[in-house]
Design an enzyme around this catalytic site. Structure first.
Site, short mmCIF file in Angstrom:
data_model
loop_
_atom_site.label_atom_id
_atom_site.label_comp_id
_atom_site.label_asym_id
_atom_site.label_seq_id
_atom_site.Cartn_x
_atom_site.Cartn_y
_atom_site.Cartn_z
N GLN A 59 -2.05 -5.65 10.35
CA GLN A 59 -0.61 -5.82 9.79
C GLN A 59 0.02 -7.10 10.31
O GLN A 59 0.62 -7.65 9.70
CB GLN A 59 0.02 -4.28 9.00
CG GLN A 59 -0.84 -3.63 8.58
CD GLN A 59 -0.06 -2.42 8.22
OE1 GLN A 59 0.48 -1.75 8.51
NE2 GLN A 59 -0.62 -1.83 6.43
N TYR A 117 0.62 -0.89 0.23
CA TYR A 117 -0.12 -0.11 -0.36
C TYR A 117 0.76 1.48 0.04
O TYR A 117 1.12 1.84 0.73
CB TYR A 117 -0.99 -0.04 1.26
CG TYR A 117 -1.79 0.91 1.31
CD1 TYR A 117 -2.46 1.54 0.21
CD2 TYR A 117 -2.34 1.55 2.53
CE1 TYR A 117 -3.45 2.62 -0.13
CE2 TYR A 117 -3.15 2.04 2.17
CZ TYR A 117 -4.12 2.88 1.59
OH TYR A 117 -5.20 3.92 1.32
N LEU A 163 18.63 -5.46 9.39
CA LEU A 163 17.82 -4.40 8.73
C LEU A 163 16.30 -4.10 9.35
O LEU A 163 15.82 -4.87 10.15
CB LEU A 163 17.04 -4.79 6.89
CG LEU A 163 16.10 -4.27 6.16
CD1 LEU A 163 16.51 -2.22 5.66
CD2 LEU A 163 15.70 -4.90 5.34
N ASP A 187 12.18 -2.37 9.14
CA ASP A 187 11.62 -1.09 8.71
C ASP A 187 10.66 -0.52 9.62
O ASP A 187 9.84 -1.09 10.25
CB ASP A 187 10.78 -2.24 7.88
CG ASP A 187 9.75 -1.76 6.66
OD1 ASP A 187 9.37 -0.76 6.71
OD2 ASP A 187 9.52 -2.37 6.21
N CYS A 221 5.98 -1.21 8.51
CA CYS A 221 6.69 -2.60 7.98
C CYS A 221 5.27 -2.84 6.68
O CYS A 221 5.55 -4.11 5.88
CB CYS A 221 6.95 -3.66 8.26
SG CYS A 221 5.76 -4.39 9.52
N TRP A 257 1.78 -5.15 5.08
CA TRP A 257 1.69 -5.99 5.27
C TRP A 257 2.80 -7.17 5.17
O TRP A 257 3.75 -8.23 4.86
CB TRP A 257 1.13 -6.63 4.95
CG TRP A 257 -0.05 -6.09 4.81
CD1 TRP A 257 -1.22 -6.80 5.77
CD2 TRP A 257 -0.63 -5.11 4.68
NE1 TRP A 257 -2.11 -6.03 5.86
CE2 TRP A 257 -2.38 -4.91 5.28
CE3 TRP A 257 -0.67 -4.22 4.63
CZ2 TRP A 257 -3.22 -3.95 4.96
CZ3 TRP A 257 -1.88 -3.09 4.03
CH2 TRP A 257 -3.03 -3.02 3.99
N GLY A 258 4.58 -6.51 5.24
CA GLY A 258 5.93 -7.29 5.26
C GLY A 258 6.58 -7.47 4.14
O GLY A 258 7.30 -7.80 4.31
N CYS A 292 -6.16 12.20 -5.07
CA CYS A 292 -4.54 11.81 -4.57
C CYS A 292 -4.20 11.55 -5.86
O CYS A 292 -3.23 12.68 -6.56
CB CYS A 292 -4.71 10.37 -3.52
SG CYS A 292 -4.59 10.98 -2.07
N THR A 339 5.07 -1.93 13.24
CA THR A 339 3.61 -1.86 13.26
C THR A 339 2.77 -1.06 14.13
O THR A 339 3.67 -1.95 14.87
CB THR A 339 3.19 -2.71 11.72
OG1 THR A 339 2.15 -2.24 11.74
CG2 THR A 339 3.16 -3.42 12.38
#
Length: 395
Positions: A200, A134, A169, A171, A174, A176-177, A357, A195
Protein backbone atom coordinates in the site's frame (compact mmCIF):
# COMPACT_ATOMS: atom_id res chain seq x y z
CA UNK A 1 -21.95 -45.40 12.59
CA UNK A 2 -21.25 -43.59 15.85
CA UNK A 3 -19.78 -40.66 13.91
CA UNK A 4 -22.88 -40.40 11.76
CA UNK A 5 -25.20 -40.46 14.79
CA UNK A 6 -23.18 -37.61 16.28
CA UNK A 7 -23.39 -35.66 13.02
CA UNK A 8 -27.14 -36.18 12.68
CA UNK A 9 -27.75 -34.94 16.21
CA UNK A 10 -25.43 -31.96 15.69
CA UNK A 11 -26.89 -30.94 12.33
CA UNK A 12 -30.51 -31.30 13.41
CA UNK A 13 -30.43 -27.89 15.07
CA UNK A 14 -27.75 -26.22 12.95
CA UNK A 15 -29.89 -24.53 10.28
CA UNK A 16 -32.75 -22.04 10.57
CA UNK A 17 -34.19 -23.06 7.18
CA UNK A 18 -34.72 -26.45 5.47
CA UNK A 19 -31.48 -28.12 4.39
CA UNK A 20 -30.35 -31.38 2.81
CA UNK A 21 -27.24 -33.25 3.97
CA UNK A 22 -25.49 -36.01 2.06
CA UNK A 23 -23.04 -38.02 4.15
CA UNK A 24 -19.79 -39.67 3.09
CA UNK A 25 -21.52 -43.02 2.56
CA UNK A 26 -24.18 -41.56 0.24
CA UNK A 27 -27.04 -41.36 2.75
CA UNK A 28 -29.11 -38.18 2.39
CA UNK A 29 -31.07 -36.58 5.25
CA UNK A 30 -33.36 -33.56 5.17
CA UNK A 31 -33.78 -31.16 8.07
CA UNK A 32 -36.63 -28.68 8.48
CA UNK A 33 -40.05 -28.54 6.86
CA UNK A 34 -40.39 -27.79 3.15
CA UNK A 35 -38.05 -27.94 0.20
CA UNK A 36 -34.36 -27.61 1.10
CA UNK A 37 -32.76 -24.24 0.35
CA UNK A 38 -29.30 -25.78 -0.09
CA UNK A 39 -27.40 -29.03 0.10
CA UNK A 40 -24.29 -29.83 2.10
CA UNK A 41 -22.14 -32.75 0.96
CA UNK A 42 -19.68 -34.37 3.37
CA UNK A 43 -16.97 -36.11 1.37
CA UNK A 44 -15.37 -37.48 4.53
CA UNK A 45 -15.69 -37.49 8.31
CA UNK A 46 -14.56 -34.47 10.30
CA UNK A 47 -13.34 -35.89 13.65
CA UNK A 48 -16.01 -35.00 16.21
CA UNK A 49 -13.34 -33.93 18.68
CA UNK A 50 -12.34 -31.14 16.28
CA UNK A 51 -15.95 -30.02 15.87
CA UNK A 52 -16.48 -29.94 19.61
CA UNK A 53 -13.21 -28.20 20.40
CA UNK A 54 -13.48 -25.45 17.78
CA UNK A 55 -16.40 -25.62 15.31
CA UNK A 56 -15.34 -22.50 13.40
CA UNK A 57 -11.91 -23.86 12.48
CA UNK A 58 -13.20 -27.40 11.93
CA UNK A 59 -15.94 -26.26 9.53
CA UNK A 60 -13.73 -23.67 7.81
CA UNK A 61 -10.82 -26.04 7.21
CA UNK A 62 -13.15 -28.80 6.03
CA UNK A 63 -14.58 -26.43 3.41
CA UNK A 64 -11.08 -25.27 2.38
CA UNK A 65 -9.94 -28.88 1.98
CA UNK A 66 -13.00 -29.95 -0.02
CA UNK A 67 -14.28 -32.25 2.73
CA UNK A 68 -17.46 -30.16 2.70
CA UNK A 69 -19.07 -29.02 -0.54
CA UNK A 70 -22.09 -26.76 -0.93
CA UNK A 71 -24.77 -26.91 -3.60
CA UNK A 72 -26.62 -23.61 -3.41
CA UNK A 73 -25.82 -20.22 -1.93
CA UNK A 74 -22.81 -20.38 0.43
CA UNK A 75 -23.84 -17.11 2.07
CA UNK A 76 -27.29 -18.53 2.78
CA UNK A 77 -25.73 -21.60 4.41
CA UNK A 78 -23.66 -19.53 6.83
CA UNK A 79 -26.49 -17.06 7.50
CA UNK A 80 -28.75 -19.98 8.35
CA UNK A 81 -26.19 -21.22 10.87
CA UNK A 82 -25.90 -17.78 12.46
CA UNK A 83 -29.68 -17.40 12.68
CA UNK A 84 -30.18 -20.75 14.39
CA UNK A 85 -30.09 -20.30 18.15
CA UNK A 86 -28.92 -23.89 18.57
CA UNK A 87 -26.26 -23.88 15.86
CA UNK A 88 -22.83 -25.20 16.82
CA UNK A 89 -21.31 -22.47 14.61
CA UNK A 90 -23.41 -19.65 16.03
CA UNK A 91 -22.10 -20.28 19.52
CA UNK A 92 -18.51 -19.51 18.64
CA UNK A 93 -18.08 -17.15 21.59
CA UNK A 94 -17.83 -20.03 24.05
CA UNK A 95 -14.62 -21.07 22.27
CA UNK A 96 -13.02 -17.64 22.62
CA UNK A 97 -10.72 -18.85 25.37
CA UNK A 98 -9.01 -21.11 22.84
CA UNK A 99 -7.63 -18.14 20.92
CA UNK A 100 -4.03 -17.38 21.76
CA UNK A 101 -3.79 -14.07 23.57
CA UNK A 102 -0.79 -12.57 21.79
CA UNK A 103 -0.17 -8.87 22.24
CA UNK A 104 -0.22 -6.74 19.09
CA UNK A 105 3.17 -5.14 19.52
CA UNK A 106 4.41 -2.83 16.75
CA UNK A 107 6.42 -5.71 15.24
CA UNK A 108 3.56 -8.20 15.45
CA UNK A 109 1.06 -5.68 14.08
CA UNK A 110 3.25 -5.21 11.01
CA UNK A 111 3.46 -8.99 10.54
CA UNK A 112 -0.31 -9.35 10.92
CA UNK A 113 -1.04 -6.61 8.39
CA UNK A 114 1.46 -8.08 5.92
CA UNK A 115 -0.21 -11.49 6.30
CA UNK A 116 -3.43 -10.13 4.79
CA UNK A 117 -2.65 -6.97 2.82
CA UNK A 118 0.67 -7.92 1.26
CA UNK A 119 -0.76 -10.85 -0.65
CA UNK A 120 -0.11 -8.54 -3.57
CA UNK A 121 -1.67 -5.48 -5.17
CA UNK A 122 -2.22 -7.52 -8.33
CA UNK A 123 -4.51 -9.88 -6.41
CA UNK A 124 -6.64 -7.12 -4.92
CA UNK A 125 -6.82 -5.27 -8.23
CA UNK A 126 -8.64 -8.26 -9.70
CA UNK A 127 -11.78 -7.89 -7.58
CA UNK A 128 -11.74 -4.53 -5.80
CA UNK A 129 -13.07 -1.50 -7.66
CA UNK A 130 -10.80 0.92 -9.53
CA UNK A 131 -10.22 3.04 -6.40
CA UNK A 132 -8.66 0.01 -4.62
CA UNK A 133 -10.81 0.72 -1.58
CA UNK A 134 -10.96 -2.25 0.77
CA UNK A 135 -13.63 -1.23 3.28
CA UNK A 136 -17.38 -0.74 3.48
CA UNK A 137 -18.97 1.21 0.63
CA UNK A 138 -21.89 3.62 0.97
CA UNK A 139 -24.84 2.94 -1.33
CA UNK A 140 -26.91 6.07 -1.83
CA UNK A 141 -28.96 4.06 -4.31
CA UNK A 142 -29.45 0.27 -4.30
CA UNK A 143 -28.11 -0.01 -7.85
CA UNK A 144 -24.93 2.02 -7.25
CA UNK A 145 -21.83 0.33 -8.67
CA UNK A 146 -19.11 -0.71 -6.27
CA UNK A 147 -16.87 2.13 -7.45
CA UNK A 148 -19.67 4.66 -6.93
CA UNK A 149 -20.38 3.26 -3.46
CA UNK A 150 -16.72 3.55 -2.47
CA UNK A 151 -16.53 7.11 -3.77
CA UNK A 152 -19.75 7.85 -1.88
CA UNK A 153 -18.17 6.44 1.30
CA UNK A 154 -15.08 8.62 1.00
CA UNK A 155 -17.24 11.69 0.33
CA UNK A 156 -19.50 10.82 3.30
CA UNK A 157 -16.53 10.54 5.67
CA UNK A 158 -14.94 13.75 4.35
CA UNK A 159 -18.19 15.59 4.99
CA UNK A 160 -18.30 14.20 8.52
CA UNK A 161 -14.76 15.49 9.06
CA UNK A 162 -16.05 19.02 8.26
CA UNK A 163 -12.76 19.86 6.54
CA UNK A 164 -11.59 23.41 5.89
CA UNK A 165 -8.88 24.46 3.45
CA UNK A 166 -5.41 24.48 4.98
CA UNK A 167 -6.23 22.09 7.79
CA UNK A 168 -4.13 19.02 8.53
CA UNK A 169 -5.56 15.49 8.31
CA UNK A 170 -4.10 12.19 9.52
CA UNK A 171 -5.42 8.90 8.12
CA UNK A 172 -4.43 5.99 10.37
CA UNK A 173 -4.41 2.92 8.14
CA UNK A 174 -4.69 4.80 4.84
CA UNK A 175 -4.93 1.75 2.57
CA UNK A 176 -4.16 2.58 -1.05
CA UNK A 177 -4.70 6.30 -0.42
CA UNK A 178 -8.12 7.06 -1.88
CA UNK A 179 -9.34 9.08 1.11
CA UNK A 180 -6.27 11.30 1.58
CA UNK A 181 -6.05 11.98 -2.16
CA UNK A 182 -9.73 12.98 -2.27
CA UNK A 183 -9.31 15.16 0.82
CA UNK A 184 -6.33 17.01 -0.68
CA UNK A 185 -7.95 17.49 -4.10
CA UNK A 186 -11.40 18.55 -2.93
CA UNK A 187 -10.71 20.42 0.30
CA UNK A 188 -7.12 21.62 -0.03
CA UNK A 189 -6.02 20.01 3.24
CA UNK A 190 -2.57 18.68 3.99
CA UNK A 191 -3.09 14.96 4.43
CA UNK A 192 -0.78 12.36 5.95
CA UNK A 193 -1.42 8.65 5.53
CA UNK A 194 0.03 5.88 7.69
CA UNK A 195 0.17 2.22 6.74
CA UNK A 196 2.02 -0.91 7.80
CA UNK A 197 1.64 -2.48 4.37
CA UNK A 198 4.61 -2.06 2.05
CA UNK A 199 2.40 -2.79 -0.98
CA UNK A 200 0.00 0.00 0.00
CA UNK A 201 2.83 2.39 0.89
CA UNK A 202 4.46 2.05 -2.53
CA UNK A 203 1.15 2.55 -4.33
CA UNK A 204 0.26 5.70 -2.37
CA UNK A 205 3.68 7.17 -3.20
CA UNK A 206 2.99 6.52 -6.89
CA UNK A 207 -0.49 8.04 -6.70
CA UNK A 208 0.64 11.29 -5.05
CA UNK A 209 3.02 11.82 -7.98
CA UNK A 210 0.42 10.84 -10.58
CA UNK A 211 -2.07 13.30 -9.06
CA UNK A 212 0.62 16.01 -8.64
CA UNK A 213 -0.14 16.28 -4.93
CA UNK A 214 3.37 15.98 -3.50
CA UNK A 215 2.95 19.32 -1.68
CA UNK A 216 -0.29 18.21 0.04
CA UNK A 217 0.14 14.48 0.64
CA UNK A 218 2.62 12.58 2.76
CA UNK A 219 2.63 8.83 3.42
CA UNK A 220 4.58 6.96 6.06
CA UNK A 221 5.36 3.26 6.44
CA UNK A 222 5.11 2.99 10.20
CA UNK A 223 3.02 2.00 13.19
CA UNK A 224 0.72 4.85 14.22
CA UNK A 225 2.06 4.56 17.77
CA UNK A 226 5.49 5.64 16.53
CA UNK A 227 4.25 9.02 15.28
CA UNK A 228 5.68 11.70 17.57
CA UNK A 229 5.62 15.47 18.02
CA UNK A 230 2.86 16.17 15.51
CA UNK A 231 -0.64 17.56 15.86
CA UNK A 232 -3.52 17.37 13.39
CA UNK A 233 -6.82 19.19 13.02
CA UNK A 234 -8.51 15.97 11.95
CA UNK A 235 -7.82 12.28 12.49
CA UNK A 236 -9.62 9.55 10.56
CA UNK A 237 -9.35 5.79 10.65
CA UNK A 238 -11.22 3.47 8.28
CA UNK A 239 -11.16 -0.28 8.87
CA UNK A 240 -7.97 -0.20 10.93
CA UNK A 241 -9.20 -0.49 14.52
CA UNK A 242 -10.19 -4.14 13.98
CA UNK A 243 -6.44 -4.95 13.80
CA UNK A 244 -5.52 -3.23 17.08
CA UNK A 245 -6.57 -6.00 19.49
CA UNK A 246 -8.73 -5.60 22.58
CA UNK A 247 -5.92 -4.87 25.02
CA UNK A 248 -4.59 -2.08 22.80
CA UNK A 249 -7.88 -0.21 22.37
CA UNK A 250 -7.09 2.22 25.23
CA UNK A 251 -3.72 2.91 23.59
CA UNK A 252 -5.41 3.81 20.30
CA UNK A 253 -7.67 6.45 21.84
CA UNK A 254 -4.86 7.84 24.00
CA UNK A 255 -2.76 8.23 20.84
CA UNK A 256 -5.60 9.98 18.99
CA UNK A 257 -5.89 12.34 21.96
CA UNK A 258 -2.15 13.04 21.71
CA UNK A 259 -2.33 13.65 17.94
CA UNK A 260 -5.43 15.87 17.86
CA UNK A 261 -5.36 19.61 18.29
CA UNK A 262 -7.70 20.96 20.96
CA UNK A 263 -11.08 21.34 19.27
CA UNK A 264 -10.01 18.78 16.67
CA UNK A 265 -12.35 16.16 15.29
CA UNK A 266 -11.97 12.45 14.58
CA UNK A 267 -14.01 10.01 12.53
CA UNK A 268 -13.68 6.33 13.36
CA UNK A 269 -15.04 3.74 10.88
CA UNK A 270 -14.92 0.22 12.31
CA UNK A 271 -16.60 -3.16 12.25
CA UNK A 272 -18.37 -3.61 15.57
CA UNK A 273 -20.28 -6.28 17.47
CA UNK A 274 -23.27 -6.18 19.78
CA UNK A 275 -21.43 -7.83 22.65
CA UNK A 276 -17.91 -7.53 23.99
CA UNK A 277 -15.53 -10.41 23.26
CA UNK A 278 -16.73 -11.33 19.76
CA UNK A 279 -14.20 -13.65 18.14
CA UNK A 280 -13.87 -16.11 15.28
CA UNK A 281 -10.93 -18.47 15.47
CA UNK A 282 -10.99 -19.38 11.75
CA UNK A 283 -10.83 -15.70 10.76
CA UNK A 284 -8.05 -15.18 13.30
CA UNK A 285 -6.01 -18.09 11.94
CA UNK A 286 -6.46 -17.66 8.20
CA UNK A 287 -7.60 -14.11 7.43
CA UNK A 288 -6.84 -11.49 10.08
CA UNK A 289 -4.39 -12.75 12.71
CA UNK A 290 -4.51 -10.65 15.85
CA UNK A 291 -7.84 -9.10 14.90
CA UNK A 292 -10.59 -8.19 17.34
CA UNK A 293 -14.08 -6.84 16.68
CA UNK A 294 -14.92 -4.35 19.45
CA UNK A 295 -18.44 -3.83 20.71
CA UNK A 296 -20.20 -0.49 20.27
CA UNK A 297 -20.41 -0.09 24.05
CA UNK A 298 -16.65 -0.71 24.39
CA UNK A 299 -15.85 2.03 21.89
CA UNK A 300 -18.30 4.52 23.39
CA UNK A 301 -16.74 3.83 26.77
CA UNK A 302 -13.21 4.42 25.43
CA UNK A 303 -14.30 7.62 23.68
CA UNK A 304 -15.92 9.09 26.78
CA UNK A 305 -13.20 7.80 29.14
CA UNK A 306 -10.68 9.86 27.19
CA UNK A 307 -12.93 12.91 27.64
CA UNK A 308 -13.77 13.09 23.98
CA UNK A 309 -17.21 14.41 23.05
CA UNK A 310 -19.18 11.86 21.01
CA UNK A 311 -21.26 13.84 18.51
CA UNK A 312 -22.53 11.19 16.09
CA UNK A 313 -22.87 7.42 15.62
CA UNK A 314 -24.15 5.77 12.44
CA UNK A 315 -24.63 2.11 11.51
CA UNK A 316 -23.73 1.01 7.96
CA UNK A 317 -24.37 -2.71 8.47
CA UNK A 318 -26.47 -3.19 5.34
CA UNK A 319 -23.94 -1.23 3.28
CA UNK A 320 -21.16 -3.63 4.23
CA UNK A 321 -23.30 -6.62 3.33
CA UNK A 322 -23.82 -5.14 -0.16
CA UNK A 323 -20.12 -4.33 -0.44
CA UNK A 324 -19.14 -7.91 0.35
CA UNK A 325 -21.69 -9.23 -2.12
CA UNK A 326 -20.03 -7.13 -4.82
CA UNK A 327 -16.58 -8.38 -3.82
CA UNK A 328 -17.74 -12.01 -3.78
CA UNK A 329 -19.28 -11.67 -7.25
CA UNK A 330 -16.16 -9.95 -8.59
CA UNK A 331 -13.97 -12.66 -7.10
CA UNK A 332 -15.93 -15.41 -8.86
CA UNK A 333 -15.74 -13.49 -12.13
CA UNK A 334 -11.93 -13.39 -12.09
CA UNK A 335 -11.21 -16.95 -10.95
CA UNK A 336 -9.30 -17.78 -14.11
CA UNK A 337 -6.83 -15.02 -13.28
CA UNK A 338 -6.70 -15.93 -9.57
CA UNK A 339 -5.90 -19.54 -10.44
CA UNK A 340 -2.72 -18.44 -12.19
CA UNK A 341 -1.13 -17.58 -8.84
CA UNK A 342 -3.31 -19.19 -6.14
CA UNK A 343 -4.19 -22.82 -5.41
CA UNK A 344 -7.67 -24.30 -4.89
CA UNK A 345 -7.40 -24.23 -1.10
CA UNK A 346 -6.67 -20.50 -1.13
CA UNK A 347 -9.61 -19.89 -3.48
CA UNK A 348 -12.02 -21.84 -1.28
CA UNK A 349 -10.70 -20.01 1.79
CA UNK A 350 -11.28 -16.61 0.17
CA UNK A 351 -14.71 -17.64 -1.08
CA UNK A 352 -15.76 -18.69 2.42
CA UNK A 353 -14.33 -15.51 3.93
CA UNK A 354 -16.27 -13.18 1.62
CA UNK A 355 -19.59 -15.03 1.83
CA UNK A 356 -19.38 -15.71 5.56
CA UNK A 357 -18.65 -12.04 6.32
CA UNK A 358 -21.60 -10.96 4.19
CA UNK A 359 -23.81 -13.43 6.06
CA UNK A 360 -22.51 -12.09 9.35
CA UNK A 361 -23.53 -8.54 8.47
CA UNK A 362 -26.87 -9.69 7.06
CA UNK A 363 -27.83 -11.45 10.29
CA UNK A 364 -26.58 -8.68 12.57
CA UNK A 365 -23.85 -10.87 13.96
CA UNK A 366 -21.55 -7.91 13.27
CA UNK A 367 -22.11 -4.28 12.31
CA UNK A 368 -20.23 -1.36 10.80
CA UNK A 369 -20.20 1.81 12.89
CA UNK A 370 -19.02 5.34 12.15
CA UNK A 371 -18.28 7.51 15.20
CA UNK A 372 -17.61 11.25 15.23
CA UNK A 373 -15.96 12.66 18.34
CA UNK A 374 -14.10 15.84 19.23
CA UNK A 375 -11.28 16.78 21.58
CA UNK A 376 -12.98 19.40 23.70
CA UNK A 377 -16.08 21.10 22.45
CA UNK A 378 -16.25 22.08 18.79
CA UNK A 379 -18.95 24.59 17.88
CA UNK A 380 -17.83 24.90 14.27
CA UNK A 381 -19.74 21.74 13.39
CA UNK A 382 -23.11 22.65 11.81
CA UNK A 383 -26.10 22.47 14.14
CA UNK A 384 -27.84 19.72 12.19
CA UNK A 385 -26.73 16.62 10.29
CA UNK A 386 -27.80 18.22 7.01
CA UNK A 387 -24.19 19.03 6.09
CA UNK A 388 -23.44 15.30 5.79
CA UNK A 389 -25.93 14.90 2.96
CA UNK A 390 -25.76 18.18 1.05
CA UNK A 391 -23.72 18.43 -2.11
CA UNK A 392 -20.05 18.83 -1.27
CA UNK A 393 -18.68 22.29 -0.77
CA UNK A 394 -14.96 22.14 -1.28
CA UNK A 395 -12.56 24.52 0.44
Amino acid sequence: MIDKMFYKKLLKSTFSIPAEITFWDGETVRYGDGDPHFKLIFRDVIPKGELIQDPSIAFGEAFMDGIIDVEGDLKEVVASMYRSQESFLGNGKIYAHLLKKISNTAKRSKENVAFHYDIGNDFYKLWLDETMTYSCGYFKNPDDSLKTAQQNKVAHILKKLNLQKGQTLLDIGCGWGELIIAAAKRYGVKATGITLSEEQYERVKERRVEEQLEDLIDVKLMDYRELKNQKFDRVVSVGMLEHVGQEHLPEYFQKVDELLEMGGLSVLHSITSQKEGATNSWIDKYIFPGGYIPSVSELVNHITSNKFFLTDLESLRRHYEKTLDHWAENFENVLDEVKKTKDERFIRMWRLYLHACSASFQTGNIDLSQFIFTKGTNDSIPLTREYMYNEEKCG
